[in-house]
Design a protein around this motif. Structure first.
Motif, mmCIF file in Angstrom:
data_model
loop_
_atom_site.group_PDB
_atom_site.id
_atom_site.type_symbol
_atom_site.label_atom_id
_atom_site.label_comp_id
_atom_site.label_asym_id
_atom_site.label_seq_id
_atom_site.Cartn_x
_atom_site.Cartn_y
_atom_site.Cartn_z
ATOM 1 N N ALA A 54 0.802 -1.211 -0.019
ATOM 2 C CA ALA A 54 -0.110 -0.065 -0.117
ATOM 3 C C ALA A 54 0.767 1.320 -0.076
ATOM 4 O O ALA A 54 0.675 2.411 -0.410
ATOM 5 N N VAL A 55 1.941 1.333 0.687
ATOM 6 C CA VAL A 55 2.926 2.383 0.763
ATOM 7 C C VAL A 55 3.524 2.508 -0.677
ATOM 8 O O VAL A 55 3.490 3.808 -1.458
ATOM 9 N N VAL A 56 3.897 1.697 -1.389
ATOM 10 C CA VAL A 56 4.593 1.629 -2.799
ATOM 11 C C VAL A 56 3.412 2.244 -3.923
ATOM 12 O O VAL A 56 3.850 2.854 -4.434
ATOM 13 N N ALA A 57 2.611 1.458 -3.577
ATOM 14 C CA ALA A 57 1.202 1.899 -4.544
ATOM 15 C C ALA A 57 0.766 3.266 -4.356
ATOM 16 O O ALA A 57 0.606 4.019 -5.493
ATOM 17 N N THR A 58 0.837 4.028 -3.140
ATOM 18 C CA THR A 58 0.367 5.320 -2.980
ATOM 19 C C THR A 58 1.493 6.044 -3.779
ATOM 20 O O THR A 58 1.207 7.035 -4.371
ATOM 21 N N GLY A 59 2.798 6.014 -3.411
ATOM 22 C CA GLY A 59 3.801 6.761 -4.146
ATOM 23 C C GLY A 59 3.613 6.707 -5.822
ATOM 24 O O GLY A 59 3.761 7.771 -6.227
ATOM 25 N N PHE A 60 3.320 5.606 -6.209
ATOM 26 C CA PHE A 60 3.275 5.330 -7.720
ATOM 27 C C PHE A 60 2.019 6.142 -8.235
ATOM 28 O O PHE A 60 2.089 6.986 -8.984
ATOM 29 N N ALA A 61 0.853 5.844 -7.512
ATOM 30 C CA ALA A 61 -0.229 6.657 -7.900
ATOM 31 C C ALA A 61 -0.300 8.192 -7.744
ATOM 32 O O ALA A 61 -0.910 8.730 -8.470
ATOM 33 N N GLY A 62 0.636 8.520 -6.812
ATOM 34 C CA GLY A 62 0.886 10.240 -6.558
ATOM 35 C C GLY A 62 1.759 10.587 -7.767
ATOM 36 O O GLY A 62 2.040 12.004 -7.729
ATOM 37 N N GLY A 63 2.372 9.783 -8.477
ATOM 38 C CA GLY A 63 3.200 10.264 -9.629
ATOM 39 C C GLY A 63 4.838 10.044 -9.282
ATOM 40 O O GLY A 63 5.601 10.394 -10.144
#
Length: 359
Positions: A54-63
C-alpha cells in the motif's frame, strides 16, 4: 498473444511482505521503467496495494517514479523516505492500559474463587480469562501514519483518493465484518489516504487494528489472489502483480539468525516458523486463485512476478537491516531487467502486446 490497443487499461497489484517485500517491489518496478520507453509505474491506470504494498502503491499513484524510489532507498544518506524503527515500533499505550485493567480484573476473580471454594477452582477456565486479556496488538500504527502524512505533504502527494492521478485502491480487512474492505474511488473514498495505508499495514499480532469511524481494520495481506480481481473489476486488460510472499527454500548456511548463519528455518525461532507456514498457505491460495481468474477472464493478460524460492532466503534478514534491504532492491531490479531483455520472456511479450516499447 493478440495485440492490444494503446488505450487498453493496465493494472498493477502490489502484495505485502513487510519492508523487505516493499524493497523487492520497488526493484522490480524500477527495472520495468528502465527497460521501457517513456513508461513509468505511475502510468498504470489502476494501482492496487495491500499491506506494505500500500505504501509503494500510494507513491506510484501520486506520480513518483520507481526509479526515484529505487535511488532513494539505495542511498542511506537520501532523506526521500526517512523511515526509522520508531515509526513502526511504538507501543500502543491505550491497548496496554486496557490489558492491564482486564488482567487485574481476572486476577481478582481468581483470588476470590480460590478463597471461596479452593476445591472447586477450575484453573483452565481462569487461564481462558487471561487469554481474553491479551492485547489486540503490541504496536500502534499511529506513529507511522503521522510519518506518512508528513512524507506525502513534503513530496506533494494528494491526501485524498479522488485527487490521485491514478486510480488507487488500498486493501484492508474489516475485523468485525470478516470481509475485505477497499479504500479508493467508488469504494470507501472519504478516508484520508494515509489512514487507509495504516489500516492496510496493521498486521495482526504485531499491530493493533486501526479504528476508522465505527470499524476496526487489519492488514490486507495477500488476500484474494494478490487482489488481481480488483484491477480486473475496474476494466484492466493487462494486470501485473508483484508478490514477494513466497515460501523460503532454506539451504546449508542460508538462514540468517542472530547467532550466525544456520541451515533450517526453525533455527530462526517461533515467529519465522509461523511466517513460513503462512507463506505456504498464501502460495496455495494464490496458485488456485490465479488459475480460476485466468479461466474466467480469458481476455485478460495476467503476469505474476515473484522471486525464486532460493533467492527468498534474503527476505529472512531483519527489515531494519539496511544492507539486506539494498540487496533486495538490487536483486529485484537485476533479475527483472535480465528477464525483460530475453526474447520470448512472458513479461516482455505482455508489455509489447499492449503497445509498450522496450528499449
Amino acid at each position: 498473444m493478440r495485440h492490444k490497443t494503446h488505450g487498453a487499461k493496465k493494472g498493477l497489484c502490489l502484495a505485502g511482505g513487510g519492508i523487505t517485500g516493499a524493497m523487492y517491489e520497488v526493484g522490480v518496478l524500477a527495472a520495468i521503467e528502465e527497460a521501457c520507453e517513456d513508461f513509468r509505474a505511475s502510468d498504470f491506470d489502476v494501482i492496487v496495494g495491500a499491506s506494505a504494498g500500500a505504501v509503494v502503491a500510494t507513491g506510484f499513484a501520486g506520480g513518483i517514479s520507481a526509479q526515484r524510489m529505487y535511488r532513494a532507498l539505495l542511498d542511506p544518506a537520501d532523506d526521500f523516505f526517512p523511515l526509522q524503527r520508531q515509526h513502526l515500533m511504538r507501543f500502543d499505550r491505550r491497548e496496554m492500559k486496557r490489558v492491564w485493567g482486564s488482567a487485574l480484573g481476572s486476577l481478582r476473580r481468581i483470588l476470590g474463587a480460590v478463597t471461596i471454594n479452593p476445591l472447586g477452582f477450575d484453573v483452565w477456565t481462569e487461564i481462558d480469562r487471561f487469554y481474553d486479556s491479551l492485547p489486540a496488538g503490541v504496536f500502534t500504527m499511529d506513529a507511522f501514519e503521522s510519518f506518512f502524512i508528513d512524507f506525502m505533504t513534503r513530496r506533494g502527494l494528494p491526501h485524498s483518493f479522488t485527487e490521485m492521478p491514478a486510480d488507487l485502491v488500498l486493501v484492508a480487512n474489516d475485523l468485525d465484518g470478516g470481509e475485505r474492505a477497499l479504500f479508493g474511488r467508488g469504494a470507501i473514498d472519504e478516508v484520508p489516504v494515509a489512514k487507509a495505508v495504516a489500516a492496510s499495514m496493521a498486521a495482526p499480532l504485531l499491530f493493533a487494528p486501526v479504528r476508522i469511524g465505527h470499524r476496526d481494520y487489519i492488514a490486507g495481506g495477500v488476500g484474494e489472489v494478490s487482489h488481481i480481481d480488483v484491477a480486473i473489476a475496474r476494466g484492466c486488460e493487462l494486470v501485473i502483480a508483484v508478490n514477494a510472499m513466497i515460501p523460503v527454500r532454506a539451504g546449508k548456511g542460508a538462514v540468517p539468525t542472530g547467532h550466525g548463519a544456520q541451515n533450517r528455518v526453525r533455527d530462526k525461532g517461533m515467529l519465522w516458523v509461523y511466517n513460513q507456514s503462512w507463506r505456504l498457505v498464501a502460495e496455495a491460495r494464490l496458485a488456485a486463485g490465479l488459475e480460476k481468474l485466468r479461466h474466467e477472464h480469458e481476455d485478460v493478460t495476467i503476469e505474476l512476478i515473484e522471486p525464486a524460492r532460493d533467492d527468498a532466503t534474503m527476505f529472512m534478514h531483519s527489515p531494519m537491516n539496511f544492507a539486506a534491504r539494498r540487496e533486495l532492491l538490487e536483486d529485484g531490479y537485476t533479475r527483472t531487467l535480465t528477464a525483460l531483455r530475453e526474447e520470448g520472456a512472458p513479461l516482455r511479450k505482455a508489455l509489447t502486446s499492449f503497445g509498450i516499447t522496450l528499449k
